[in-house]
Design a protein around this motif. Structure first.
Motif, PDB file in Angstrom:
ATOM      1  N   MET A  87      -5.744  72.198  61.367  1.00 34.70           N
ATOM      2  CA  MET A  87      -5.723  71.686  62.836  1.00 34.70           C
ATOM      3  C   MET A  87      -5.040  72.848  63.699  1.00 34.70           C
ATOM      4  N   LEU A  88      -4.278  73.914  63.045  1.00 33.24           N
ATOM      5  CA  LEU A  88      -3.632  74.840  63.816  1.00 33.24           C
ATOM      6  C   LEU A  88      -4.987  75.889  64.219  1.00 33.24           C
ATOM      7  N   THR A  89      -5.772  76.011  63.032  1.00 36.03           N
ATOM      8  CA  THR A  89      -6.964  76.994  63.302  1.00 36.03           C
ATOM      9  C   THR A  89      -7.566  76.533  64.318  1.00 36.03           C
ATOM     10  N   GLU A  90      -8.027  75.300  64.819  1.00 36.67           N
ATOM     11  CA  GLU A  90      -8.695  74.753  65.730  1.00 36.67           C
ATOM     12  C   GLU A  90      -8.315  74.520  66.981  1.00 36.67           C
ATOM     13  N   LEU A  91      -6.887  74.962  67.197  1.00 35.41           N
ATOM     14  CA  LEU A  91      -6.389  74.979  68.581  1.00 35.41           C
ATOM     15  C   LEU A  91      -7.086  75.923  69.583  1.00 35.41           C
ATOM     16  N   CYS A  92      -7.390  75.504  70.782  1.00 30.52           N
ATOM     17  CA  CYS A  92      -7.540  76.420  71.543  1.00 30.52           C
ATOM     18  C   CYS A  92      -6.629  77.411  72.075  1.00 30.52           C
ATOM     19  N   SER A  93      -7.049  78.658  72.370  1.00 32.99           N
ATOM     20  CA  SER A  93      -5.737  79.679  72.549  1.00 32.99           C
ATOM     21  C   SER A  93      -5.163  79.727  73.748  1.00 32.99           C
ATOM     22  N   SER A  94      -4.005  80.434  73.649  1.00 34.21           N
ATOM     23  CA  SER A  94      -3.073  80.585  74.823  1.00 34.21           C
ATOM     24  C   SER A  94      -2.194  79.535  75.065  1.00 34.21           C
ATOM     25  N   LEU A  95      -1.921  78.854  73.878  1.00 39.01           N
ATOM     26  CA  LEU A  95      -1.008  77.689  73.926  1.00 39.01           C
ATOM     27  C   LEU A  95       0.258  78.027  73.699  1.00 39.01           C
ATOM     28  N   HIS A  96       1.243  77.486  74.109  1.00 40.31           N
ATOM     29  CA  HIS A  96       2.659  77.651  74.012  1.00 40.31           C
ATOM     30  C   HIS A  96       3.261  76.725  72.840  1.00 40.31           C
ATOM     31  N   VAL A  97       3.500  77.452  71.542  1.00 42.62           N
ATOM     32  CA  VAL A  97       3.774  76.690  70.239  1.00 42.62           C
ATOM     33  C   VAL A  97       4.970  76.983  69.980  1.00 42.62           C
ATOM     34  N   SER A  98       5.947  75.908  69.691  1.00 39.10           N
ATOM     35  CA  SER A  98       7.184  75.865  69.257  1.00 39.10           C
ATOM     36  C   SER A  98       7.349  75.766  67.781  1.00 39.10           C
ATOM     37  N   VAL A  99       7.993  76.861  67.077  1.00 35.02           N
ATOM     38  CA  VAL A  99       8.107  76.515  65.559  1.00 35.02           C
ATOM     39  C   VAL A  99       9.416  76.531  65.235  1.00 35.02           C
ATOM     40  N   ILE A 100       9.857  75.168  64.544  1.00 36.66           N
ATOM     41  CA  ILE A 100      11.497  75.065  64.176  1.00 36.66           C
ATOM     42  C   ILE A 100      11.730  75.355  62.883  1.00 36.66           C
ATOM     43  N   GLY A 101      12.355  76.481  62.753  1.00 35.67           N
ATOM     44  CA  GLY A 101      12.627  76.544  61.366  1.00 35.67           C
ATOM     45  C   GLY A 101      12.372  78.305  61.010  1.00 35.67           C
ATOM     46  N   GLY A 102      13.262  79.009  60.877  1.00 36.57           N
ATOM     47  CA  GLY A 102      12.946  80.580  60.725  1.00 36.57           C
ATOM     48  C   GLY A 102      13.169  80.915  59.373  1.00 36.57           C
ATOM     49  N   GLY A 103      12.435  79.839  58.305  1.00 34.89           N
ATOM     50  CA  GLY A 103      12.434  80.444  56.899  1.00 34.89           C
ATOM     51  C   GLY A 103      11.034  81.148  56.480  1.00 34.89           C
ATOM     52  N   LEU A 104      10.703  81.344  55.487  1.00 34.04           N
ATOM     53  CA  LEU A 104       9.403  81.843  55.262  1.00 34.04           C
ATOM     54  C   LEU A 104       8.232  81.048  55.822  1.00 34.04           C
ATOM     55  N   LEU A 105       8.346  79.990  55.478  1.00 38.29           N
ATOM     56  CA  LEU A 105       6.942  79.103  56.082  1.00 38.29           C
ATOM     57  C   LEU A 105       7.002  79.193  57.586  1.00 38.29           C
ATOM     58  N   GLY A 106       8.024  79.018  58.259  1.00 39.74           N
ATOM     59  CA  GLY A 106       7.860  79.166  59.898  1.00 39.74           C
ATOM     60  C   GLY A 106       7.668  80.141  60.430  1.00 39.74           C
ATOM     61  N   LEU A 107       8.094  81.393  59.675  1.00 38.06           N
ATOM     62  CA  LEU A 107       7.831  82.727  60.076  1.00 38.06           C
ATOM     63  C   LEU A 107       6.099  82.973  59.765  1.00 38.06           C
ATOM     64  N   GLU A 108       5.663  82.662  58.827  1.00 38.55           N
ATOM     65  CA  GLU A 108       4.248  82.780  58.492  1.00 38.55           C
ATOM     66  C   GLU A 108       3.537  81.919  59.605  1.00 38.55           C
ATOM     67  N   ALA A 109       3.867  80.979  59.900  1.00 40.66           N
ATOM     68  CA  ALA A 109       3.171  79.890  60.737  1.00 40.66           C
ATOM     69  C   ALA A 109       3.118  80.763  62.039  1.00 40.66           C
ATOM     70  N   ALA A 110       4.380  81.251  62.601  1.00 42.86           N
ATOM     71  CA  ALA A 110       4.495  81.776  63.705  1.00 42.86           C
ATOM     72  C   ALA A 110       3.868  83.045  63.941  1.00 42.86           C
ATOM     73  N   VAL A 111       3.568  84.003  62.721  1.00 45.05           N
ATOM     74  CA  VAL A 111       3.048  85.200  63.053  1.00 45.05           C
ATOM     75  C   VAL A 111       1.323  84.806  62.989  1.00 45.05           C
ATOM     76  N   GLY A 112       0.794  84.005  62.245  1.00 41.05           N
ATOM     77  CA  GLY A 112      -0.462  83.546  62.097  1.00 41.05           C
ATOM     78  C   GLY A 112      -0.994  82.991  63.420  1.00 41.05           C
ATOM     79  N   LEU A 113       0.032  82.309  64.232  1.00 44.53           N
ATOM     80  CA  LEU A 113      -0.391  81.465  65.497  1.00 44.53           C
ATOM     81  C   LEU A 113      -0.321  82.820  66.740  1.00 44.53           C
ATOM     82  N   ALA A 114       0.722  83.662  66.533  1.00 47.53           N
ATOM     83  CA  ALA A 114       0.624  84.640  67.441  1.00 47.53           C
ATOM     84  C   ALA A 114      -0.816  85.664  67.342  1.00 47.53           C
ATOM     85  N   LYS A 115      -1.024  85.774  66.224  1.00 44.12           N
ATOM     86  CA  LYS A 115      -2.294  86.668  65.872  1.00 44.12           C
ATOM     87  C   LYS A 115      -3.590  85.846  66.389  1.00 44.12           C
TER      88      LYS A 115
END
Length: 411
Positions: free
Chosen positions: A143-171
């Motif tokens: 679902m996250l992979t198929e998102l159109c680019s340049s969205l504003h995404v909010s990640v709640i949680g600065g643990g390992l999983l949240g950081l991995e998701a955040a960086v993947g989305l930023a990339k």
């Protein structure tokens, strides 16, 4: 109706859960030639993949071909019955049957619950919106992979999983903001110094951070989608919310069957539940009031259960486990204490030019904690010192430089 599987002369071992724990157990039971007809039931269509690699898949650092933990096709061809995309919904411990969503019933002689966990969705107003998702399985990642680019995404949680998701989305070109209620990232594994080094690295990828901040509510528009996050001091627009604020053991099937649970399914040292011939392992189980999210103890549970299923004696014990974290190319290692107590000797080393940081804690001549950032090559050695309660008094001046330096100077 009862499953139409052909009758087997072997006892039926049914494993509910096609994640890492369940699929590895199925693989190992078959590989060791234990006397069971194995049936592996998966809620997901994808069975036996390495969940740890989901963030790398999201960031396109790896491909789908790199995801398998076990070869499910090979297992199926060898006789393991694999049921995918048809979750177990009813467990009858008296009739010894599992009923699937399709209505199929499967008889078991021994049953293993490896139902894992789900993303914890914080009880915030607006969290029931369709654009609020977890980041826990293959479907979430797609679902996250198929998102159109340049969205504003909010990640709640600065643990390992949240950081991995955040960086993947930023990339992938999204504008990402991480909300974390603690003062620094990975606050259970890192001290503030290591966490700030990590934060600076992730900010260079384009990730923004709101620390010591917890959203109060998620504001929805007329269509029921979240359009903004409201905090004490600001409101920020968002197109998508990713909840990465921890996990909740999946125990619904066990609870409905009357199996004893607390936070998770309670087990004894042989991984037995409160019902005869029903076992549990992985993130859905609880032993001595502790639940499990790291791979190492779950692999130990599988080893114990393999012995028990083979009518041999084995017991599971909780042991200290090092946390090896790899956040988007940054190597981190943490074991034992992360902050010194009274009586601890704290030894630190920082090399700004290489972005290398180490912190060791020693008490009464024994290493009791270690944090490594950047260069984690000596992590395993430090862990062995802690496990073996080695006297490191003679190495206090050189311990921070690692095993090779200590051995060389001791020769």
């Amino acid at each position: 109706m009862v499953s139409t599987y052909e009758a087997s002369s072997q006892p039926n071992l049914v494993i509910v859960g096609g994640g890492m724990a369940g699929s590895k157990l199925a693989h190992d039971v078959h590989a060791l030639g234990l006397n069971y007809q194995v049936t592996l039931i998966s809620e997901e269509e994808q069975v036996g993949y390495n969940r740890i690699m989901l963030s790398a898949l999201l960031a396109k650092d790896i491909s789908k071909e790199d995801m398998p933990l076990v070869d499910v096709t090979k297992m199926a061809n060898a006789g393991v019955r694999v049921v995918a995309g048809d979750p177990a919904v009813i467990l009858d411990v008296n009739l010894r049957t599992i009923t699937l969503a399709s209505g199929t019933q499967i008889q078991y002689d021994k049953l293993v619950l490896a139902t894992g966990s789900r993303s914890s969705i914080l009880p915030l107003e607006g969290s029931d919106a369709k654009n609020v998702i977890g980041f826990r399985n293959w479907q979430d990642t797609e679902m996250l992979t198929e998102l159109c680019s340049s969205l504003h995404v909010s990640v709640i949680g600065g643990g390992l999983l949240g950081l991995e998701a955040a960086v993947g989305l930023a990339k992938k070109g999204h504008k990402v903001t991480v909300y974390h209620r603690s003062e620094w990232l990975l606050n259970r594994q890192l001290d503030s110094t290591a966490a700030h080094l990590l934060q600076a690295k992730l900010e260079s990828y384009g990730v923004d951070f709101k620390l010591s901040t917890s959203p109060n509510r998620l504001l929805q528009d007329g269509s029921g989608e979240v359009v903004a996050i409201e905090c004490d001091d600001h409101t920020q627009p968002t197109d998508l919310v990713v909840m990465a604020a921890g996990i909740t053991p999946e125990i619904t099937l066990a609870e409905r069957a009357g199996i004893a649970t607390s936070r998770a399914i309670t087990v004894d040292p042989q991984m037995r539940t409160s019902h005869t011939d029903v076992y549990a392992l992985g993130e859905c189980c609880e032993f001595e009031s502790q639940t499990f999210g790291l791979v190492a103890p779950i692999w130990d549970q599988i080893k114990v259960l393999l012995q028990v299923l083979n009518d041999k004696t084995s017991t599971f014990q909780i042991e200290a486990v090092p946390t090896k974290l790899k956040v988007s190319g940054v190597d981190l290692f943490s074991v034992g204490k992360i902050s010194p107590d009274t009586g601890d000797v704290c030894i630190c080393y920082t090399d700004i030019s290489t972005n290398h940081y180490r912190k060791l804690m020693v008490n009464d001549g024994q290493l009791v904690g270690a944090i490594l950032y950047g260069n984690v090559a000596d992590g395993s050695w430090y862990f062995q010192l802690i496990q073996n309660k080695t006297d490191v008094s003679c190495w206090l001046d050189t311990l921070i430089f690692g095993e090779a330096y200590c051995r060389q100077n001791a020769a």
